[in-house]
Design a protein around this motif. Structure first.
Motif, short mmCIF file in Angstrom:
data_model
loop_
_atom_site.label_atom_id
_atom_site.label_comp_id
_atom_site.label_asym_id
_atom_site.label_seq_id
_atom_site.Cartn_x
_atom_site.Cartn_y
_atom_site.Cartn_z
N LYS A 175 0.80 -1.23 0.00
CA LYS A 175 0.00 0.00 0.00
C LYS A 175 0.84 1.29 0.00
O LYS A 175 0.58 2.19 -0.80
N PRO A 176 1.87 1.42 0.86
CA PRO A 176 2.64 2.68 0.89
C PRO A 176 3.35 2.98 -0.43
O PRO A 176 3.53 4.16 -0.79
N GLN A 177 3.78 1.94 -1.15
CA GLN A 177 4.48 2.18 -2.41
C GLN A 177 3.58 2.82 -3.45
O GLN A 177 4.02 3.67 -4.24
N PHE A 178 2.31 2.45 -3.45
CA PHE A 178 1.37 3.04 -4.40
C PHE A 178 0.91 4.43 -3.94
O PHE A 178 0.66 5.31 -4.76
N GLU A 179 0.81 4.61 -2.64
CA GLU A 179 0.42 5.92 -2.11
C GLU A 179 1.46 6.98 -2.49
O GLU A 179 1.12 8.15 -2.69
N GLY A 180 2.72 6.55 -2.62
CA GLY A 180 3.76 7.48 -3.04
C GLY A 180 3.56 7.99 -4.46
O GLY A 180 4.10 9.03 -4.84
N LEU A 181 2.73 7.27 -5.26
CA LEU A 181 2.40 7.70 -6.62
C LEU A 181 1.04 8.38 -6.67
O LEU A 181 0.57 8.73 -7.76
N GLY A 182 0.41 8.55 -5.52
CA GLY A 182 -0.94 9.12 -5.49
C GLY A 182 -1.99 8.12 -5.90
O GLY A 182 -3.10 8.50 -6.32
N LEU A 183 -1.70 6.83 -5.75
CA LEU A 183 -2.63 5.77 -6.14
C LEU A 183 -3.10 4.97 -4.92
O LEU A 183 -2.41 4.89 -3.92
N GLU A 184 -4.28 4.39 -5.05
CA GLU A 184 -4.81 3.50 -4.02
C GLU A 184 -5.07 2.13 -4.63
O GLU A 184 -5.52 2.01 -5.77
N ILE A 185 -4.79 1.11 -3.86
CA ILE A 185 -5.14 -0.25 -4.28
C ILE A 185 -6.60 -0.49 -3.91
O ILE A 185 -7.00 -0.36 -2.75
N THR A 186 -7.42 -0.84 -4.88
CA THR A 186 -8.83 -1.14 -4.60
C THR A 186 -9.06 -2.65 -4.44
O THR A 186 -9.97 -3.06 -3.71
N SER A 187 -8.23 -3.46 -5.12
CA SER A 187 -8.39 -4.91 -5.02
C SER A 187 -7.04 -5.61 -5.12
O SER A 187 -6.17 -5.16 -5.88
#
Length: 258
Positions: A175-187
């Protein structure tokens, strides 16, 4: 002079205990009285009309467990005992069978009250579309359709039942790696072949395979940072390669519909 003890004389002088018919009758009476007292006490304790458990108090910091749920669970216990006879463990098991109950503590309060303290499961993810995971990755079979508004955006996780803890842990690590791109994991999906798939909130699907998960995520991060406005045209990115990635693009027709 020496004193001579006449043993035979002293023995003859000691009174002898005589067990008469009167003594036997009295003893029998006492025994009968004790047995009758015990029987009467047990019968009084078991009498559902005496000391019935007619009230309960629900306690705890609760959002999903309601009085009606607990009342329904307790009403299924048949026959229901009295204050003296009802097994507290049986009450506890009945309450803990409710989907949202993580644990329950029960105690009886004189003369007719059951106190029920409940700790709820905290929903961390929707599991396989039909159940939920708590903070520990344990599955509990509450209906996701009844989630409160604040919980409705929790991540959706999919996988074999025995892998629920692994899937939840992987989502938390990534999760934190995607948050660094401004993205959220939905599934996050772990299929039967134990290959990983991730869906992001911008609609991009990542195919990650079974091995080198962290290295493939890092490769995606590097790729994504160089795509700029093109990211809006991406349907999926397949990272199941030793190096590089295959990008699937949205068709012009699909983009028009969007």
């Amino acid at each position: 002079m020496e004193a001579i003890l006449d043993v035979e004389t002293e023995y003859k002088q000691k009174p002898r205990f005589k067990f008469s018919l009167v003594d036997a009758s009295f003893l029998l009476f006492v025994v009968i009285l004790i047995v009758f007292g015990i029987y009467s006490t047990v019968a009084w304790m078991r009498d559902s009309g005496r000391l019935p458990l007619s009230q309960f108090v629900l306690e705890g910091n609760l959002e999903y467990v309601h009085n009606s749920d607990v009342q329904s669970a307790l009403s299924r216990i048949q026959p229901f005992g009295t204050f003296m006879t009802q097994d507290v463990t049986q009450l506890q098991h009945a309450v803990e069978d409710l989907p949202w109950v993580a644990s329950a503590a029960i105690r009886k309060q004189w003369p007719n009250t059951i106190k029920v303290f409940v700790i709820e499961h905290q929903p961390a993810a929707i599991w396989n579309g039909t159940a939920l995971l708590n903070d520990s990755g344990q599955i509990f079979n509450a209906d996701p359709g009844y989630l409160h508004e604040k919980d409705q955006d929790i991540v959706k996780l999919y996988g074999p039942e025995a892998k629920s803890e692994d899937v939840l842990r992987t989502w938390r690590e990534l999760k934190p790696q995607f948050e660094g791109l401004g993205l959220e994991i939905t599934s996050v999906v772990l299929n039967d072949r134990l290959a990983w798939q991730i869906i992001l909130d911008n609609g991009i699907r990542l195919e990650l395979g079974k091995d080198a998960l962290n290295e493939r995520i890092k490769r995606f991060v590097d790729l994504y940072r160089h795509m700029n406005e093109k990211v809006q045209q991406i349907s999926y990115i397949d990272l199941r390669y030793d190096t590089g990635a295959a990008v699937g693009w949205l068709s012009d027709e699909h983009r028009h519909r969007e």
